[in-house]
Scaffold this active site. Structure first.
Site, PDB file in Angstrom:
ATOM      1  N   GLY A 111       0.813  -1.221   0.000  1.00  0.00           N
ATOM      2  CA  GLY A 111       0.000   0.000   0.000  1.00  0.00           C
ATOM      3  C   GLY A 111       0.841   1.263   0.000  1.00  0.00           C
ATOM      4  CB  THR A 162       0.057 -19.062   5.576  1.00  0.00           C
ATOM      5  OG1 THR A 162       0.716 -18.651   4.369  1.00  0.00           O
ATOM      6  CG2 THR A 162      -0.399 -20.498   5.426  1.00  0.00           C
ATOM      7  CB  THR A 176      -1.229 -12.014  -2.733  1.00  0.00           C
ATOM      8  OG1 THR A 176      -0.224 -11.170  -3.220  1.00  0.00           O
ATOM      9  CG2 THR A 176      -1.224 -13.310  -3.494  1.00  0.00           C
ATOM     10  CG  PHE A 185       2.495  -8.355 -11.239  1.00  0.00           C
ATOM     11  CD1 PHE A 185       2.453  -9.722 -10.986  1.00  0.00           C
ATOM     12  CD2 PHE A 185       1.432  -7.779 -11.913  1.00  0.00           C
ATOM     13  CE1 PHE A 185       1.376 -10.501 -11.411  1.00  0.00           C
ATOM     14  CE2 PHE A 185       0.352  -8.550 -12.345  1.00  0.00           C
ATOM     15  CZ  PHE A 185       0.328  -9.905 -12.097  1.00  0.00           C
ATOM     16  CG  LEU A 186       5.451  -3.826  -5.465  1.00  0.00           C
ATOM     17  CD1 LEU A 186       6.430  -4.184  -4.370  1.00  0.00           C
ATOM     18  CD2 LEU A 186       4.842  -2.482  -5.176  1.00  0.00           C
ATOM     19  CB  CYS A 240       4.754 -12.984  -2.646  1.00  0.00           C
ATOM     20  SG  CYS A 240       3.846 -11.453  -2.463  1.00  0.00           S
TER      21      CYS A 240
HETATM   22  C1  UDX Z   1       7.839 -11.461  -5.571  1.00  0.00           C
HETATM   23  C2  UDX Z   1       7.562 -11.241  -7.071  1.00  0.00           C
HETATM   24  O1  UDX Z   1       8.813 -11.131  -7.760  1.00  0.00           O
HETATM   25  C3  UDX Z   1       6.709 -10.013  -7.269  1.00  0.00           C
HETATM   26  O2  UDX Z   1       6.408  -9.843  -8.638  1.00  0.00           O
HETATM   27  C4  UDX Z   1       5.425 -10.198  -6.462  1.00  0.00           C
HETATM   28  O3  UDX Z   1       4.614  -9.079  -6.576  1.00  0.00           O
HETATM   29  C5  UDX Z   1       5.750 -10.422  -5.013  1.00  0.00           C
HETATM   30  O4  UDX Z   1       6.614 -11.541  -4.875  1.00  0.00           O
HETATM   31  P1  UDX Z   1       9.471 -10.366  -3.782  1.00  0.00           P
HETATM   32  O5  UDX Z   1       8.969 -11.403  -2.847  1.00  0.00           O
HETATM   33  O6  UDX Z   1       9.505  -8.949  -3.316  1.00  0.00           O
HETATM   34  O7  UDX Z   1       8.609 -10.355  -5.120  1.00  0.00           O
HETATM   35  O8  UDX Z   1      10.981 -10.725  -4.194  1.00  0.00           O
HETATM   36  P2  UDX Z   1      11.689 -11.533  -5.363  1.00  0.00           P
HETATM   37  O9  UDX Z   1      12.663 -10.654  -6.004  1.00  0.00           O
HETATM   38  O10 UDX Z   1      10.721 -12.216  -6.255  1.00  0.00           O
HETATM   39  O11 UDX Z   1      12.515 -12.631  -4.541  1.00  0.00           O
HETATM   40  C6  UDX Z   1      11.896 -13.637  -3.770  1.00  0.00           C
HETATM   41  C7  UDX Z   1      12.938 -14.530  -3.113  1.00  0.00           C
HETATM   42  O12 UDX Z   1      13.621 -15.329  -4.070  1.00  0.00           O
HETATM   43  C8  UDX Z   1      14.025 -13.756  -2.368  1.00  0.00           C
HETATM   44  O13 UDX Z   1      14.308 -14.380  -1.145  1.00  0.00           O
HETATM   45  C9  UDX Z   1      15.212 -13.826  -3.308  1.00  0.00           C
HETATM   46  O14 UDX Z   1      16.433 -13.698  -2.638  1.00  0.00           O
HETATM   47  C10 UDX Z   1      15.014 -15.210  -3.913  1.00  0.00           C
HETATM   48  N1  UDX Z   1      15.666 -15.370  -5.224  1.00  0.00           N
HETATM   49  C11 UDX Z   1      15.251 -14.625  -6.286  1.00  0.00           C
HETATM   50  C12 UDX Z   1      16.701 -16.295  -5.384  1.00  0.00           C
HETATM   51  O15 UDX Z   1      17.080 -16.971  -4.437  1.00  0.00           O
HETATM   52  N2  UDX Z   1      17.271 -16.440  -6.610  1.00  0.00           N
HETATM   53  C13 UDX Z   1      16.887 -15.714  -7.700  1.00  0.00           C
HETATM   54  O16 UDX Z   1      17.447 -15.919  -8.784  1.00  0.00           O
HETATM   55  C14 UDX Z   1      15.846 -14.775  -7.523  1.00  0.00           C
HETATM   56  P1  ADP Z   2       1.798  -6.129   2.524  1.00  0.00           P
HETATM   57  O1  ADP Z   2       3.166  -6.667   2.264  1.00  0.00           O
HETATM   58  O2  ADP Z   2       0.730  -6.945   1.854  1.00  0.00           O
HETATM   59  O3  ADP Z   2       1.665  -4.673   2.240  1.00  0.00           O
HETATM   60  P2  ADP Z   2       1.901  -5.524   5.393  1.00  0.00           P
HETATM   61  O4  ADP Z   2       1.758  -6.450   6.561  1.00  0.00           O
HETATM   62  O5  ADP Z   2       3.190  -4.816   5.167  1.00  0.00           O
HETATM   63  O6  ADP Z   2       1.479  -6.375   4.095  1.00  0.00           O
HETATM   64  O7  ADP Z   2       0.782  -4.386   5.468  1.00  0.00           O
HETATM   65  C1  ADP Z   2      -0.561  -4.602   5.716  1.00  0.00           C
HETATM   66  C2  ADP Z   2      -1.091  -3.462   6.613  1.00  0.00           C
HETATM   67  O8  ADP Z   2      -2.521  -3.567   6.675  1.00  0.00           O
HETATM   68  C3  ADP Z   2      -0.599  -3.484   8.055  1.00  0.00           C
HETATM   69  O9  ADP Z   2       0.055  -2.270   8.353  1.00  0.00           O
HETATM   70  C4  ADP Z   2      -1.896  -3.662   8.902  1.00  0.00           C
HETATM   71  O10 ADP Z   2      -1.858  -2.903  10.098  1.00  0.00           O
HETATM   72  C5  ADP Z   2      -2.958  -3.105   7.960  1.00  0.00           C
HETATM   73  N1  ADP Z   2      -4.322  -3.584   8.225  1.00  0.00           N
HETATM   74  C6  ADP Z   2      -4.740  -4.852   8.397  1.00  0.00           C
HETATM   75  N2  ADP Z   2      -6.078  -4.893   8.585  1.00  0.00           N
HETATM   76  C7  ADP Z   2      -6.536  -3.613   8.525  1.00  0.00           C
HETATM   77  C8  ADP Z   2      -7.835  -2.985   8.626  1.00  0.00           C
HETATM   78  N3  ADP Z   2      -8.941  -3.695   8.810  1.00  0.00           N
HETATM   79  N4  ADP Z   2      -7.892  -1.638   8.522  1.00  0.00           N
HETATM   80  C9  ADP Z   2      -6.771  -0.904   8.317  1.00  0.00           C
HETATM   81  N5  ADP Z   2      -5.536  -1.430   8.209  1.00  0.00           N
HETATM   82  C10 ADP Z   2      -5.408  -2.757   8.305  1.00  0.00           C
END
Ligand code: UDX
Ligand code: ADP
Length: 463
Positions: free
Chosen positions: A15, A95, A133, A163-164, A277
């Site tokens: 967010g 989870t 997600t 997808f970031l 993720c």
């Molecule tokens: C991922 C997806 O890439 C992103 O598009 C989605 O929105 C959220 O999940 P993120 O979890 O931020 O993003 O990181 P990412 O760069 O995908 O890496 C995930 C894990 O895989 C990390 O622990 C990274 O170190 C590991 N990784 C990645 C490897 O071990 N080897 C690689 O070649 C690439």
């Molecule tokens: P993500 O990686 O998906 O952004 P985070 O755990 O970093 O997940 O952020 C989720 C945020 O949503 C937390 O800061 C949490 O306090 C907030 N949150 C959860 N439930 C509610 C709700 N009902 N109203 C407002 N904020 C919420």
């Protein structure tokens, strides 16, 4: 509908950065990010942008650019919902840790709370966007809650998965490979999709904005992450075979990556993937497949997780056996705790699981991570519920200075690929350690030749 007011529920890793970029690129739109967590909101509002709660390169400047002009962080959730035309839901969906689907299904309680709150507060028609997600068909559940508990106003539900990747969030948001928007096929649904397309079109080329039905969009997010995680598990599987056969996984990765059908990205062997993720999304996929009776599909994807767990465990086992099968009371320095470089996020980081194994062997763990503090390290270990808070605190310390973290240690384990690790005075580190001095490089990050010349016994993944 011309959009001038957006609200986002959840000021986390998704967010916060997403809304900061929307605010910067759409100065005509008022963007309010709300969260129940007062401390988190206070940090987003901290005058010094170095103190915002999410560390991402470049994010501080983007926040500073718009904050107080058209970007606001607040705990007044109801007010922001009431005023907004589009409401993004970016709350956490961990989870489940209880009940049916424990350890597999996504916990949707925060999503449901948001939906009920939106229904209660809304006095005019709104577009609600799923950003978190989510399992496939969550939009349907949100719609059912909104339609059955609302004040008779119309809601359109869109799926707009994020997808970031953390560590490159700003870059990914500024020039995304694609933006995906799923919505209802009805006329109202199409109109809602168009409103959101118009927001992104302020900076994203139209041909990169894809529109689909809601379920394709929801499933695409899980599929993208499953494919990416599968690549990491595939190369990690080969890393173990390389170690047995005398091949080198870096060479193998380079050789296969030059095949344009395979491509060079995401082939870096490591101590295992982490992050909020990959594991969660694959477990979701497995759970959904099982619930439709698709056991082969479920087993296929579950293997990606099994391989990842094996890779983490194999790393810690190797540390124990190399250090003469006993690490009790030995100091082991951890370089890195975050799940990857350039983020302060530690969710599902391999470091947590490796540390847990080594603490079971009564090692003393000394952590240094440029962006993660002691409180977070202990909280991550406590979350596993392997032992008490006191026991974790007794065996785990953290340091602000890397040389202190390594002094007197028997071994160093590199868990995160932070760039700065490469440039340390490794001779100074070597001189301060117990001998023989070991380095276990879980990221194949360091210059092997240089490290070995200093005198370290150096082990990397896959060679
Ligand atoms: C991922 C997806 O890439 C992103 O598009 C989605 O929105 C959220 O999940 P993120 O979890 O931020 O993003 O990181 P990412 O760069 O995908 O890496 C995930 C894990 O895989 C990390 O622990 C990274 O170190 C590991 N990784 C990645 C490897 O071990 N080897 C690689 O070649 C690439
Ligand atoms: P993500 O990686 O998906 O952004 P985070 O755990 O970093 O997940 O952020 C989720 C945020 O949503 C937390 O800061 C949490 O306090 C907030 N949150 C959860 N439930 C509610 C709700 N009902 N109203 C407002 N904020 C919420």
């Amino acid at each position: 509908m011309k959009i001038t007011n957006i609200c986002c529920i959840g000021a986390g890793y998704v967010g916060g950065p997403t809304m900061a970029v929307i605010a910067q690129k759409c100065p005509h739109i008022k963007v309010t990010v709300v969260d129940l967590n007062e401390e988190r909101i206070a940090r987003w509002n901290d005058e010094n942008v170095d103190n915002i709660p999410v560390y991402e390169p470049g994010l501080g400047q983007i926040v500073a650019h718009s904050r107080g002009k058209n970007l606001f962080f607040s705990t007044e959730v109801d007010k922001a919902i009431d005023e907004a035309q589009i409401i993004f839901i970016s709350v956490n969906t961990p989870t489940k840790t209880y009940g049916s689907g424990k350890g597999m299904a996504a916990d949707l309680k925060y999503i449901e709370l948001c939906a009920r709150q939106i229904a209660r507060v809304s006095k005019n028609d709104k577009i609600v966007v799923e950003k978190s997600t989510l399992p496939v068909r969550t939009a349907e559940a949100i719609k059912s809650i909104l339609d059955n508990t609302g004040n008779g106003v119309q809601f359109q539900i869109l799926s707009n998965p994020e997808f970031l990747a953390e560590g490159t969030a700003v870059e990914d948001l500024l020039s995304p490979d694609r933006v995906l928007i799923g919505g209802d096929t009805s006329q109202e649904g199409q109109r809602a999709i168009q409103s959101l397309v118009d927001v992104y079109a302020n900076w994203v080329p139209r041909e990169r904005i894809l529109t689909t039905n809601v379920w394709s969009s929801e499933l695409s997010k899980l599929t993208a992450n499953a494919f990416l995680a599968q690549r990491v598990s595939s190369i990690n599987a080969m890393s173990e075979l390389c170690e047995k056969t005398g091949a080198n996984v870096n060479e193998v990765a380079k050789a296969i990556g030059m095949d344009s059908r395979i491509g060079p990205k995401f082939l870096k062997a490591s101590v295992g993937f982490g992050g909020s993720c990959f594991q969660k999304d694959i477990l979701n996929l497995v759970y959904i497949s099982k619930s439709f009776g698709l056991n082969e599909v479920a087993d296929y994807w579950e293997q990606v997780i099994i391989m990842n767990d094996h890779q983490k465990r194999r790393f810690s086992k190797n540390i124990v056996s190399t250090l003469y099968n006993t690490i009790a009371d030995k100091k082991i320095a951890f370089l890195g705790w975050a799940f990857k470089k350039d983020t302060n996020d530690t969710r599902e980081s391999a470091a947590i699981y490796v540390a847990d194994d080594l603490i079971n062997e009564q090692a003393k763990i000394a952590v240094y991570d440029p962006k993660v503090d002691y409180k977070q390290v202990i909280s991550d270990l406590n979350y596993l519920e392997t032992r008490s808070d006191d026991q974790n605190k007794k065996l785990v310390t953290s340091y602000n200075d890397v040389y202190e973290a390594c002094a007197n240690s028997h071994a160093i384990a590199v868990l995160t690929e932070w760039d700065e690790f490469k440039n340390y005075d490794w001779q100074k580190i070597y001189d301060s350690m117990q001998k023989p001095a070991f380095v276990f490089d879980g990221r194949n990050l360091l210059d092997a030749q240089k490290i070995k010349e200093i005198g370290f016994i150096y082990q990397e993944i896959g060679s």
